[in-house]
Scaffold this active site. Structure first.
Site, mmCIF file in Angstrom:
data_model
loop_
_atom_site.group_PDB
_atom_site.id
_atom_site.type_symbol
_atom_site.label_atom_id
_atom_site.label_comp_id
_atom_site.label_asym_id
_atom_site.label_seq_id
_atom_site.Cartn_x
_atom_site.Cartn_y
_atom_site.Cartn_z
ATOM 1 C CB CYS A 50 11.526 2.758 -2.025
ATOM 2 S SG CYS A 50 12.185 2.388 -0.384
ATOM 3 C CB THR A 192 7.324 -0.860 3.736
ATOM 4 O OG1 THR A 192 8.530 -1.229 3.068
ATOM 5 C CG2 THR A 192 7.503 0.521 4.361
#
Length: 426
Positions: A50, A192
């Site tokens: 990301c 995550t």
């Protein structure tokens, strides 16, 4: 042969740009094979998270940065000129230092975060599986992994629970004060989100719902944290219940649109909701931020929160950078030694041919009845002459021409005393 890294990360580009060059897991195999086919390129690996997309390559031709940037743009249907302002290009020692810093968490949004090491190992495994790793990148990645372990073991860089996930939970606590009474919806079931769930539980939040495309993974995560599991299709039915929504999936398109959130806000009678989009590409449409009663944050928005949690790691980071510098030079030493491998092999092969030639002659003399001592004397003298003839001839020539720098190098190489002045002849 040279090393090169072409990349774009959270320091050089906003999320609106980074999300355009993300390689989805299902794209990685084809992308690696396609990248490896570029002219002059020998090896390739792709790291895509990301916060960064990086192409690690080894080349046998002059650096082809422009071609690689063009390929990156073409693959994602972007022009190279659109990407170039955000792209960094690192070669050789800087590429090596960068890879080690990335693996050690020193180049992350959150200094010292451990997730990047696992992501780098995934990139390594994908390249190895596709056959795009060779001696150079394989050694670089393995060295980077070893240094990262060294950094984490010998410094305090990983001593506190600081990560993007932790930053999201910290921000939620700042907004709500007492987070224990809130209800959270977590979208996704990857590493995550698992970290987010762990931090929320640690902060005392009890009411958790996990939504995922794959029900089995959602249920597994829900069991671990005593949460409720639903599918993505069910989000619309429970969205209005959530005070906190944190999303991190690999979906190529948004999962939550402005309309769905607007309906949930009406059902909540405009009670505020805190939303964090940790995904790249984004899971939550950016227009959601326009709605009243919605606090929407992306990974870029967390930088201020992250900064507040980095003080304890700054001193450790300085120590870690010293380790990185030393280990970068160690790798460069190995890399430079590779240039001499063929030379050394050629020199040893020539010596071996001389040995075999003299040995054949010595055995012939023994078979002809010559005394062994005579044959041994012949073997030693002949082999010695063969081995030193060309070097001594070259040294004589260098002396005649006044090439004292070559004589000095020979003294160092052969471990001989410097009997000739290295001052050049006038």
């Amino acid at each position: 042969m040279s090393l090169i890294t072409i990349g774009i990360n959270h320091k050089t580009a906003p999320v609106s740009v980074r999300e355009k060059v993300v390689f989805a897991p299902e794209q990685m195999s084809d992308a690696l094979r396609e990248l490896a086919r570029l002219p002059g390129l020998d090896e390739a690996a792709i790291l895509s998270t990301c916060n960064r997309t990086e192409l690690y390559c080894s080349l046998h031709a002059p650096p082809l940065e422009t071609d690689i940037v063009r390929w990156l743009g073409d693959y994602h249907h972007l022009s190279g000129s659109d990407l170039r302002p955000f792209v960094y290009e690192l070669t050789d020692i800087e590429a090596v230092r960068h890879a080690i810093r990335v693996a050690s968490g020193l180049d992350s949004l959150v200094i010292g975060e451990p997730q990047i090491l696992g992501q780098l190992k995934t990139a390594y495994s994908a390249a190895a599986e596709q056959g795009t790793l060779g001696k150079m990148l394989r050694r670089l990645f393995q060295h980077a992994f070893a240094v990262a372990k060294h950094v984490r073991t010998d410094t305090a860089i990983g001593s506190s629970a600081v990560s993007v996930a932790f930053a999201a939970v910290t921000l939620g606590r700042q907004i709500f004060g007492d987070i224990t009474r809130q209800r959270a919806l977590l979208i996704g079931a990857g590493e995550t989100i698992e970290l987010v769930a762990r931090h929320l539980r640690g902060a005392g939040l009890v009411d958790l719902t996990v939504a995922n495309r794959t029900p089995e993974r959602a249920e597994a995560l829900a069991r671990e944290f005593g949460a409720r599991a639903i599918t993505l299709a069910d989000i619309g039915q429970v969205l209005h219940e959530a005070d906190i929504v944190i999303s991190s999936t690999a979906s190529p398109v948004p999962i939550l649109g402005k309309g769905a959130v607007e309906r949930a806000i009406r059902q909540r009678r405009h009670k505020p909701v805190f939303m964090v989009d940790l995904a790249v590409p984004r899971d939550i449409e950016s227009e959601v931020a326009e709605l009243n009663d919605v606090y929407l944050y992306t990974v870029d928005d967390l930088q201020e929160v992250v900064a507040q949690n980095l003080a304890s790691r700054q001193e450790a980071a300085v120590e870690a950078e010293e380790i990185v510098d030393v280990q970068t030079e160690h790798f460069m030493g190995w890399l430079r030694a590779q240039d001499a491998v063929e030379l050394i092999r050629s020199y040893r092969d020539r010596a071996e041919r001389a040995r075999q030639d003299v040995l054949v002659k010595a055995r012939r003399q023994l078979s002809q009845g010559r005394p062994p001592d005579e044959v041994l004397e012949f073997l030693a003298e002949t082999l010695t002459n063969k081995l030193i003839h060309e070097p001594t001839t070259s040294l004589h020539q260098a002396a005649r021409e006044g090439r004292t720098e070559l004589i000095g190098a020979a003294c160092e190489l052969l471990k001989l005393p410097r009997l000739i002045s290295e001052k050049p002849k006038p």
